[in-house]
Structure formats: C-alpha cells, structure tokens
Design a protein around this motif. Sequence first.
Motif, PDB file in Angstrom:
ATOM      1  N   LYS A  81      38.588  50.335  47.402  1.00  0.00           N
ATOM      2  CA  LYS A  81      37.277  49.873  47.875  1.00  0.00           C
ATOM      3  C   LYS A  81      37.407  48.585  48.684  1.00  0.00           C
ATOM      4  CE  LYS A  81      34.774  52.062  44.083  1.00  0.00           C
ATOM      5  NZ  LYS A  81      33.962  51.856  42.851  1.00  0.00           N
ATOM      6  N   LEU A  82      38.385  47.739  48.300  1.00  0.00           N
ATOM      7  CA  LEU A  82      38.622  46.524  49.061  1.00  0.00           C
ATOM      8  C   LEU A  82      39.094  46.869  50.473  1.00  0.00           C
ATOM      9  CD1 LEU A  82      38.945  43.466  49.361  1.00  0.00           C
ATOM     10  CD2 LEU A  82      41.161  43.651  48.212  1.00  0.00           C
ATOM     11  N   ARG A  83      39.896  47.904  50.599  1.00  0.00           N
ATOM     12  CA  ARG A  83      40.390  48.321  51.913  1.00  0.00           C
ATOM     13  C   ARG A  83      39.238  48.759  52.831  1.00  0.00           C
ATOM     14  NH1 ARG A  83      44.116  51.539  50.236  1.00  0.00           N
ATOM     15  NH2 ARG A  83      45.983  50.306  50.712  1.00  0.00           N
ATOM     16  N   GLN A  84      38.179  49.299  52.238  1.00  0.00           N
ATOM     17  CA  GLN A  84      37.042  49.787  53.019  1.00  0.00           C
ATOM     18  C   GLN A  84      36.047  48.681  53.373  1.00  0.00           C
ATOM     19  OE1 GLN A  84      35.541  52.740  50.363  1.00  0.00           O
ATOM     20  NE2 GLN A  84      37.173  54.227  50.776  1.00  0.00           N
ATOM     21  N   ALA A  85      36.231  47.476  52.770  1.00  0.00           N
ATOM     22  CA  ALA A  85      35.264  46.391  52.971  1.00  0.00           C
ATOM     23  C   ALA A  85      35.493  45.710  54.322  1.00  0.00           C
ATOM     24  CB  ALA A  85      35.386  45.362  51.852  1.00  0.00           C
ATOM     25  N   THR A  86      34.407  45.124  54.844  1.00  0.00           N
ATOM     26  CA  THR A  86      34.503  44.354  56.087  1.00  0.00           C
ATOM     27  C   THR A  86      34.939  42.928  55.776  1.00  0.00           C
ATOM     28  OG1 THR A  86      32.203  43.620  55.974  1.00  0.00           O
ATOM     29  CG2 THR A  86      32.641  45.739  57.070  1.00  0.00           C
ATOM     30  N   ILE A  87      35.300  42.190  56.813  1.00  0.00           N
ATOM     31  CA  ILE A  87      35.724  40.805  56.625  1.00  0.00           C
ATOM     32  C   ILE A  87      34.582  39.978  56.048  1.00  0.00           C
ATOM     33  CG2 ILE A  87      36.435  38.711  57.858  1.00  0.00           C
ATOM     34  CD1 ILE A  87      38.049  40.483  59.731  1.00  0.00           C
ATOM     35  N   GLU A  88      33.346  40.244  56.516  1.00  0.00           N
ATOM     36  CA  GLU A  88      32.199  39.494  55.998  1.00  0.00           C
ATOM     37  C   GLU A  88      32.011  39.761  54.513  1.00  0.00           C
ATOM     38  OE1 GLU A  88      32.305  41.104  58.809  1.00  0.00           O
ATOM     39  OE2 GLU A  88      32.161  39.378  60.171  1.00  0.00           O
ATOM     40  N   GLU A  89      32.204  41.008  54.080  1.00  0.00           N
ATOM     41  CA  GLU A  89      32.051  41.338  52.660  1.00  0.00           C
ATOM     42  C   GLU A  89      33.149  40.671  51.827  1.00  0.00           C
ATOM     43  OE1 GLU A  89      29.948  45.756  52.991  1.00  0.00           O
ATOM     44  OE2 GLU A  89      32.144  45.564  52.990  1.00  0.00           O
ATOM     45  N   ILE A  90      34.353  40.588  52.378  1.00  0.00           N
ATOM     46  CA  ILE A  90      35.441  39.930  51.645  1.00  0.00           C
ATOM     47  C   ILE A  90      35.160  38.444  51.502  1.00  0.00           C
ATOM     48  CG2 ILE A  90      37.914  39.394  51.691  1.00  0.00           C
ATOM     49  CD1 ILE A  90      38.366  42.026  53.170  1.00  0.00           C
ATOM     50  N   CYS A  91      34.552  37.848  52.536  1.00  0.00           N
ATOM     51  CA  CYS A  91      34.232  36.417  52.482  1.00  0.00           C
ATOM     52  C   CYS A  91      33.215  36.084  51.396  1.00  0.00           C
ATOM     53  CB  CYS A  91      33.698  35.941  53.834  1.00  0.00           C
ATOM     54  SG  CYS A  91      34.954  35.880  55.135  1.00  0.00           S
ATOM     55  N   GLU A  92      32.469  37.091  50.905  1.00  0.00           N
ATOM     56  CA  GLU A  92      31.472  36.842  49.861  1.00  0.00           C
ATOM     57  C   GLU A  92      32.110  36.535  48.513  1.00  0.00           C
ATOM     58  OE1 GLU A  92      28.960  40.229  49.753  1.00  0.00           O
ATOM     59  OE2 GLU A  92      28.151  39.945  51.778  1.00  0.00           O
ATOM     60  N   VAL A  93      33.394  36.858  48.349  1.00  0.00           N
ATOM     61  CA  VAL A  93      34.077  36.590  47.078  1.00  0.00           C
ATOM     62  C   VAL A  93      34.314  35.091  46.966  1.00  0.00           C
ATOM     63  CG1 VAL A  93      36.139  37.044  45.701  1.00  0.00           C
ATOM     64  CG2 VAL A  93      35.177  38.842  47.167  1.00  0.00           C
ATOM     65  N   PRO A  94      33.950  34.469  45.856  1.00  0.00           N
ATOM     66  CA  PRO A  94      34.151  33.019  45.699  1.00  0.00           C
ATOM     67  C   PRO A  94      35.620  32.637  45.882  1.00  0.00           C
ATOM     68  CG  PRO A  94      32.731  33.869  43.962  1.00  0.00           C
ATOM     69  CD  PRO A  94      33.251  35.062  44.696  1.00  0.00           C
ATOM     70  N   GLY A  95      35.836  31.599  46.700  1.00  0.00           N
ATOM     71  CA  GLY A  95      37.188  31.107  46.916  1.00  0.00           C
ATOM     72  C   GLY A  95      37.917  31.754  48.073  1.00  0.00           C
ATOM     73  N   ILE A  96      37.301  32.740  48.732  1.00  0.00           N
ATOM     74  CA  ILE A  96      37.944  33.439  49.849  1.00  0.00           C
ATOM     75  C   ILE A  96      37.290  32.984  51.154  1.00  0.00           C
ATOM     76  CG2 ILE A  96      38.521  35.659  50.869  1.00  0.00           C
ATOM     77  CD1 ILE A  96      39.900  35.171  48.223  1.00  0.00           C
ATOM     78  N   GLY A  97      38.068  32.297  51.987  1.00  0.00           N
ATOM     79  CA  GLY A  97      37.573  31.874  53.292  1.00  0.00           C
ATOM     80  C   GLY A  97      37.798  32.951  54.344  1.00  0.00           C
ATOM     81  N   ARG A  98      37.309  32.691  55.542  1.00  0.00           N
ATOM     82  CA  ARG A  98      37.401  33.718  56.589  1.00  0.00           C
ATOM     83  C   ARG A  98      38.861  33.982  56.981  1.00  0.00           C
ATOM     84  NH1 ARG A  98      33.967  36.445  59.505  1.00  0.00           N
ATOM     85  NH2 ARG A  98      34.692  37.413  61.450  1.00  0.00           N
ATOM     86  N   ARG A  99      39.666  32.940  57.078  1.00  0.00           N
ATOM     87  CA  ARG A  99      41.055  33.158  57.470  1.00  0.00           C
ATOM     88  C   ARG A  99      41.788  34.003  56.430  1.00  0.00           C
ATOM     89  NH1 ARG A  99      44.497  27.994  59.143  1.00  0.00           N
ATOM     90  NH2 ARG A  99      42.828  28.008  60.727  1.00  0.00           N
ATOM     91  N   THR A 100      41.550  33.700  55.168  1.00  0.00           N
ATOM     92  CA  THR A 100      42.166  34.507  54.107  1.00  0.00           C
ATOM     93  C   THR A 100      41.641  35.930  54.140  1.00  0.00           C
ATOM     94  OG1 THR A 100      42.377  32.534  52.719  1.00  0.00           O
ATOM     95  CG2 THR A 100      42.566  34.657  51.619  1.00  0.00           C
TER      96      THR A 100
END
Length: 699
Positions: free
Chosen positions: A646-665
Amino acid sequence: MADPSSYRPSPGQIPDSPGVYKFRDEHRRVIYVGKAKNLRQRVANYFQDLANLHPRTRTMVTTAASVEWTVVSTEVEALQLEYTWIKEFDPRFNVKYRDDKSYPYLAVTLNEEFPRVQVMRGAKKKGVRYFGPYGHAWAIRETVDLMLRVFPVRTCSAGVFKNAARTGRPCLLGYIDKCSAPCVGRVTPEEHRELAEDFCDFMTGRTGTYIRRLEKDMTQAAEEMEYERAARLRDDAGALKRAMEKSAVVLADATDADLIAVAEDELEAALQIFHVRGGRVRGQRGWVTDKVEAVDTSGLVEHALQQLYGEERGDAVPKEVLVPALPEDTEAVSQWLAERRGSQVSLRIPQRGDKKDLMATVQRNAQQALGLHKTKRASDLTTRSRALEEIAEALGLDTAPLRIECYDISHLQGDDVVASMVVFEDGLARKSEYRRFQIKGFEGQDDVRSMHEVIGRRFKRYLQEKERTGEWEEPQVTAPGATGPAPATPGATDSAAPGATGPTGPTPGVTAASPADEIEPREDDGRPKRFAYPPQLVVVDGGQPQVAAAKRALDELGIDDIAVCGLAKRLEEVWLPDDDDPVVLPRSSEGLYLLQRVRDEAHRFAITYQRAKRAKRIRSSPLDDVAGLGETRKQALIKHFGSVKKLRQATIEEICEVPGIGRRTAESVAAALASTAPAAPAVNTATGEIMEEDDGGAS
C-alpha cells in the motif's frame, strides 16, 4: 630458548614505585602480567640465577624476549590494571580460572518498563538484578513458580508480551493469577515495578516481613469470614516458606558473605565459592585452573577475587569475603573490593563458629571437585591422546596433530554461500578461534571452488602474520617459462574474519612479493592475532574433489608442511590428496570419532551462519536502501499504510502526511519502492485463483 640476561634492564632503570609489568615473547605477544609494590625489587627477582627460580618461572623468563612496565600511583591502581591487562591480553603464563559449566542466574530485568523474571546465563547486563548462581536451571524455575503466587511478576518474552497487548488477551499465567498481566493493563507500570522490587527484596533475604504480613492478612480475613481469601493467603504463605526451605539457614546472623575455598596440588587447583545471602546459601559455583605460574594459596585467592569481582559493582560484592588464606597485600585488595561495593568489605579467614564450619564444608566441596576433575581429565586425556595418535598413524604424519582445523561450505541452492573454520586443539574445541567466511569470488553453487577460495584466504592471512613477525622466508619465484605456479605473496590482503566480507578474487594471488605488496610496519599490541597459528592438519568436509582443491590452494601459496585430508559423510571415508583409494578407519576407532566430531562441528557452525544470513535477507525490505531512513520511521510508515504494498501505491503527498517524514525523504521512499518490482502474485494451484498478497511483514 632466550637468555634472560639479553633483555635484562639496566641497573637503576626500573623505578622503585608501585606498578604493573609485562613480559613479551619474540613475537611481541604478552605472556605474563604481574604487579608489584616496588617494581625494582620484583622485576629484579626474575633475573637471578636460573637454577634458583621455580621451574614455571624459569620457563616463563626463557620464553620471554623483553619486559616493560607501567608506573601507577597506588597499589589499588596496580591491582586494577593487572586485572585489566590479564583480561585483555590473556597471557599464557598467568593463572586463569575457568568455569566447569555455564551457571544459570535468576535475573530480574529492572532496566525494562515492565521488569521480567527469567533464567539468564553469560555476561551480566547493566540494570539487571541477578541472584545465584544456581547449579541447575530447573532449581530456578521451581523457586520462581512458588514465588509467582505472591509476586505475580511478568515472566514472558517480549514477543509474547507484545502479542498479548495487541490482542488484549493475557497469556495462561495471567488467567491463573501467576502474572499480574501488565500487558493488558490490569496493573499500572508503577504497580508492576513495585511487585518486581518486592520480589528482589525477598530474594535478597528480607523474608520475614512478607511472611508476617501474609499471616496477619490471613488471620484478619478469617475473622471477617472471608474464608476463600484466607485460604488463598494461607497457600501464598506456604509457597514462600517452601521457597525458603530450598536454601537452609547456614549462618544465624543473616550474613551476606561469599566463602572461597581452594584445593590444590602441584599441577592444578580447584576453587569452590558459596554465595550466602541473608544467612542462606543462594548460589554455588566451581572453578579449576592449571598452575602455569609459581603461585601459592594466597596468590590463587587473589586471582580468584580479581576474576570474581572484577566486573561487579554494588551489592554483587558482599559485606564479607571469607577465604582460606589472605592475599599478599590484604590492605590493597580490601580497599579495591570496598571501591567496587561502595562501602567497607571485610576480607578475612574465619576462625571459629558457624562460619568456620561452613568454610570446612566449602573446602570439602573443593577437594571433591579437584578429585572429580582429575579423574575426568585423566580419562579424557587418555582417550584424546589415543585418538590423535590413531589419526597420525592412519594419515602417515610424523607427529600427532595437536591443532586441527576443519572447513565446511554451506548454502541453499547456491544462495548465501558461506564457509566455516573450526579449531580443535589437543582434541578439544577452541571456540575463540572459530572463523566464518562469505564466498563472494563468484556466483552460484560450486563447493570445490569455494573450498579452494577459503583455504587460500585463510593461509594468506597466516603468511601475512609470519612476514610481519619476520618468520617468513620469501619463496623462490618460478622462472619465466617454467611450469607450475609461483607462491603467493604473504602481503596480499584478505577480508576473512568473523563475519568477514568477500575475498580479493576468485582464486588466491600467485605473484611473488614486491615492495608495493609489503605490509606497513605497525606496533604490536600483544594480543593473539587471527590466523596467526598454523594447524598440523586441515580437514575438509567432503571427498576427493574438496581435498584436491584445498591441497592446490596450499601449493599455490608455497605451503608444504601442513597435512590435508577430507571426511566424506556417506561412508565416513578419509581421503588424502593424490590417493585414488580412501583410508578406512575402524568404526570403533577413537581417531575416526574425533574426526567426525570436528567435521560435525564445522557443519553446525557453517549452517548456523548460513541460516542467519538467509533469515536476514528474507526479512529485508525495499525501505532498507533508503538513505537516512531509520528503523523508527520505517515502522511509522508501515503502521500508517498497513503494508509495503500500500505504501508503494501512495503518492509523495500522502507519504509526507506520516509524522517525521519530510518531502525529501518521501521522494527517496517513493523512488526506492518504484525501482523495486513487487513480488509475483501467489496462485492457488487447486483452483487457479490469483491470491492477493499483503507484504506488510516485509519490513
């Protein structure tokens, strides 16, 4: 044999202050460490007429090639530095006690949020309370089972605890009231810790308080006609009394003391220690040692105190230490013990009463342990000597192979190819010398080529050590046009070591040494070096092909004084290089039995390493390759999305919603997952249905 006068310090060169001295051999290895109140007087004693020295001291000074010393401020510092150096350098001429078994302890992990009661062996950990040692693990479990009625402390592993917290259901012990079930919130962390501390208090000997409290509560419950509760309290008090009865009172004054007794002869010494806490014997252990230095009973006691308390702090050092003879410098040793405990320690010989009687019991145990050890050792030594002689006779060796190395290759269908090297000295396993290798010179399954690579890498390292110590004589290089390979340079580098990385190539180097290949000189620290000692016999797990590969590797390195053989599993045949027929040892042969033990140990060590590598590879995740993404943030990603799929299917914006995860990461995570193809879908072979696979466990 060295002449001590060749390295004797000049008169007046040695200071007359306290310090520690080291004797080194010709290869700069530390062979003896000692301490002294006055360095000048003590060291000078070693350089008198050899005829006046004790035979063991004479052997040491003629083996040594140099002596050096370090000045310290006090005798206590000298005692501590001596212990540190003996532990670091493992000198061959110092007395070192060895346990006759690995004793289990009852441990309470107070360093955890929810302390756990368990059986522990091995090195002690910071923040854990230890009780014992005990003679058998089952004795600990019986005691714990009785005490859990009153002190229902957690005993489960971390995995069971987390699973219970996740499901909201405690384990069986929680249902039968032998655990307070902190995993599901029945008690708070503070209440559970209080239970653990009460458990520790009871184990340290403060038993009367809890017994009286239970009996008082039982009487009160009976008066209030709460008969079921009264019966439960009666059973709890009975359980604690039975736990106390397992260790009878030996000292009526509730003393905390360790009693040490020594039994010795000209060659060996046995030590017995009784650990008395609260007047009761809480643990017992035994050590044995070879008397490799000229040492009397007081010296043996001092060495024992160093080894027993060298790593201990606080209450692990008791208020009293009773010994059969006082160390030479009693005041310094007592001060050292007091510093480790944090308060005064009484070091003395018991003269009368219960303590003298108990010391006599400890002494009898030491005498029996020495007699039993000598009986076992004599029988075992005879058997091992016969086995080595049979091997030497069967293989046509000039002398018995006192050091045997065995190699085995392990893999799973060509993946995770590894090798093991195990060492037996005098017919006994020397586990500190074991080594393991990764095969990276080529891909795929080829046991013969793997064996050739491993033997080459191991003995290149041996030649490196010989060159560094000046023992290596450079072999003659084969002239141009001549047949046969030239010996490899001992200066070639290699990466074989515990957990080693790959080799320098698919086959060992075959060029002669040149100035560019020489090893840079460096100061030797006195520690035994890896691969520094050659075996008399190399055993490989396999038949003719593996033996030929091992012999070829040695020939390419110019080594011709090490015997090689192979032990094939199917018929237990012993194969020699260039022989078309195997050597068949009788099934009842002690020599064959020893070779089987060596081969089986190499197989065990290799397959353990191979399974560990495979398990690590299976547990790997595409997220492991993301730079700067630690374990905490990986777990946060998986918890947020539920799985890597499911993480593989997520967009960069959705990944950024996780606490502690910045855009570069987030961009790095998305790129890493995009470059990793998902696994092929599983298919139900009975129905042909394509099954959806959730790879959430891949993290």
